[in-house]
Design a protein around this motif. Sequence first.
Motif, PDB file in Angstrom:
ATOM      1  N   ARG A 136       0.831  -1.213   0.000  1.00  0.00           N
ATOM      2  CA  ARG A 136       0.000   0.000   0.000  1.00  0.00           C
ATOM      3  C   ARG A 136       0.860   1.255   0.000  1.00  0.00           C
ATOM      4  O   ARG A 136       0.531   2.243  -0.662  1.00  0.00           O
ATOM      5  CB  ARG A 136      -0.907  -0.014   1.230  1.00  0.00           C
ATOM      6  CG  ARG A 136      -1.642   1.306   1.474  1.00  0.00           C
ATOM      7  CD  ARG A 136      -2.477   1.216   2.728  1.00  0.00           C
ATOM      8  NE  ARG A 136      -3.609   0.335   2.534  1.00  0.00           N
ATOM      9  CZ  ARG A 136      -4.788   0.742   2.070  1.00  0.00           C
ATOM     10  NH1 ARG A 136      -4.953   2.004   1.744  1.00  0.00           N
ATOM     11  NH2 ARG A 136      -5.764  -0.099   1.926  1.00  0.00           N
ATOM     12  N   TYR A 137       1.945   1.233   0.745  1.00  0.00           N
ATOM     13  CA  TYR A 137       2.760   2.427   0.892  1.00  0.00           C
ATOM     14  C   TYR A 137       4.028   2.405   0.041  1.00  0.00           C
ATOM     15  O   TYR A 137       4.935   3.208   0.278  1.00  0.00           O
ATOM     16  CB  TYR A 137       3.130   2.624   2.371  1.00  0.00           C
ATOM     17  CG  TYR A 137       1.922   2.794   3.254  1.00  0.00           C
ATOM     18  CD1 TYR A 137       1.109   3.925   3.132  1.00  0.00           C
ATOM     19  CD2 TYR A 137       1.568   1.829   4.192  1.00  0.00           C
ATOM     20  CE1 TYR A 137      -0.016   4.076   3.924  1.00  0.00           C
ATOM     21  CE2 TYR A 137       0.452   1.978   4.998  1.00  0.00           C
ATOM     22  CZ  TYR A 137      -0.339   3.100   4.863  1.00  0.00           C
ATOM     23  OH  TYR A 137      -1.457   3.256   5.649  1.00  0.00           O
ATOM     24  N   SER A 166      -5.563   4.622  -2.953  1.00  0.00           N
ATOM     25  CA  SER A 166      -4.440   3.694  -2.760  1.00  0.00           C
ATOM     26  C   SER A 166      -4.109   2.915  -4.026  1.00  0.00           C
ATOM     27  O   SER A 166      -3.074   2.250  -4.089  1.00  0.00           O
ATOM     28  CB  SER A 166      -4.766   2.712  -1.630  1.00  0.00           C
ATOM     29  OG  SER A 166      -5.867   1.893  -1.983  1.00  0.00           O
ATOM     30  N   ASP A 198     -10.708   5.316  -0.068  1.00  0.00           N
ATOM     31  CA  ASP A 198      -9.381   4.715   0.120  1.00  0.00           C
ATOM     32  C   ASP A 198      -8.973   3.795  -1.028  1.00  0.00           C
ATOM     33  O   ASP A 198      -7.818   3.810  -1.459  1.00  0.00           O
ATOM     34  CB  ASP A 198      -9.350   3.942   1.444  1.00  0.00           C
ATOM     35  CG  ASP A 198      -8.003   3.286   1.692  1.00  0.00           C
ATOM     36  OD1 ASP A 198      -6.985   4.009   1.707  1.00  0.00           O
ATOM     37  OD2 ASP A 198      -7.951   2.053   1.858  1.00  0.00           O
ATOM     38  N   ARG A 208       0.333   7.993  -2.794  1.00  0.00           N
ATOM     39  CA  ARG A 208      -1.122   7.902  -2.706  1.00  0.00           C
ATOM     40  C   ARG A 208      -1.745   8.937  -3.635  1.00  0.00           C
ATOM     41  O   ARG A 208      -1.170  10.011  -3.867  1.00  0.00           O
ATOM     42  CB  ARG A 208      -1.536   8.155  -1.256  1.00  0.00           C
ATOM     43  CG  ARG A 208      -3.008   7.902  -0.915  1.00  0.00           C
ATOM     44  CD  ARG A 208      -3.158   8.000   0.601  1.00  0.00           C
ATOM     45  NE  ARG A 208      -4.556   7.944   1.035  1.00  0.00           N
ATOM     46  CZ  ARG A 208      -5.246   6.825   1.219  1.00  0.00           C
ATOM     47  NH1 ARG A 208      -4.664   5.657   0.968  1.00  0.00           N
ATOM     48  NH2 ARG A 208      -6.503   6.854   1.627  1.00  0.00           N
TER      49      ARG A 208
END
Length: 499
Positions: free
Chosen positions: A58-59, A120, A116, A63
């Motif tokens: 995800r990171y 994401s 989200d 984003r």
Amino acid sequence: MARSRNSQRPGISTTGRRAGTFCLVLILALAAQATRVQVFQAHRYDDNPANQRQAIQRYDQPRGNILVGATPVTGSAPTGGRFDYKRTYTAGAQYAAVTGYSSQIYGNTQLEGTQDDLLSGTDKRLAGWALWDEIARKQNPGGDVHTTIDQAAQQAAMRGLGSQKGAVAAIEPSTGRILALASTPSYDPGTFAGSSNADQDAWNRLRADTDQPMLNRALRQTYPPGSTFKVVTAAAALAGGVVSDINAPTSAPYPYVMPGTTTELVNDTSACDRPNLSLDTAMTLSCNSVLGYLGVSTGLEPMVTMAQNFGFNDSRLDIPVRAARSNFDTTMNASQLALSSIGQFDTAATPLVMAMVAAGVANQGTVMYPQLVDKLTKSDGTTVQLMEPQPYKRAMSPAVAGQVQQLMTDVVQNGTGRNARIPGATVGGKTGTAQHGVDNSGTPYAWFISWAKPAGSSDVPPVAVAVVIADSDATDVTGGGLAAPIAKSVMQAVLNGRG
């Protein structure tokens, strides 16, 4: 005698056949287990808290952004740590009630939460070839969320609220687009976006703050609306035929003793202490006795219906962030109805819903569904979803809305809402000062709801506003003194941008 050809072939022993069968069974079992784990139980393992792969993935890329107009109010910054990127915010405190937060430790809220998947990059609508991306578990670049917020209106709201506890919600009446959503005191969501000790310390300080800076007072907090609710009561009385002429004397007595009690419904000014006042005079002076009487005369069911037309009692009001449920009791005796008709008793509203009240009046009686998102796009700007205006409910006829508009205009021109006057504009409004606390010992809530349009215009006003001040050090704790000037500055910002 010659031996047959078949008798010359070496035979397969029983042991060999068993071993082969056993190996085949093992292969099939391993394939079945692999299929079960990798296909049927994949999501269970993906979602297991012990599995850090998803969080790392995800990171591992920036984003997507949340935008106000064409300007991103969020960003991403490399961390140099285990998680490659963390969320950043420009003017974080100014837009916190809109964006919410995205934290590597504490999750996501507000638009950061409801959108989200898009931000994401996991939203399937971002995929070029969805099936292959699903098989390959490819993560697409995060998409962008384009809000409906007007930058000038938001700045005016935050500047007006200052250090006071309060909130502002501003809506474009004809579409339901939310132009401002402000809550104070606010916070910077970037201070705990990462996973360091400093991020955890910042979070703990915010959570321990008794002023509750992380509470979204515009959406998630309800307050007694006080006299601003008289707009709803006036609309119900006119729609129900209890009043037909806003300038004609009503049958409202003085003093008005609430039914079933010996208690008078008192007024805040002696100018109201007369019988048979017209609805226009009662609204201009904000007379409790008249509006309480008219609410009872209208009846519980029509009052409930009118309140619900504006968003009260709706527990699923998503913009797409869910708002707290605003309350107007559906079961009351007559005295309780009298108090509820002036915004007291158990009546409670979010600033969002009170902005919907003003917007519905301004939009000729049609309440539009409030929306905070204009469109969703891919990182390259391609539109994923465009939000269309949606009617919420028809609260009243255009004729009744016109009468309520006149009532609100007279409040600003001649009554308690004078501080909201704007040169060159027609402004309608209603003040409210709601008592609360044990024996009404708390600092009153100061309210103002309003709409504005250029003078002489026959178009739907481009802006409707609700302001509540929940706590202030000011000596004049009234809707007209505290909240009306803030509403004025927000409305001016919108009108100036449309000029």
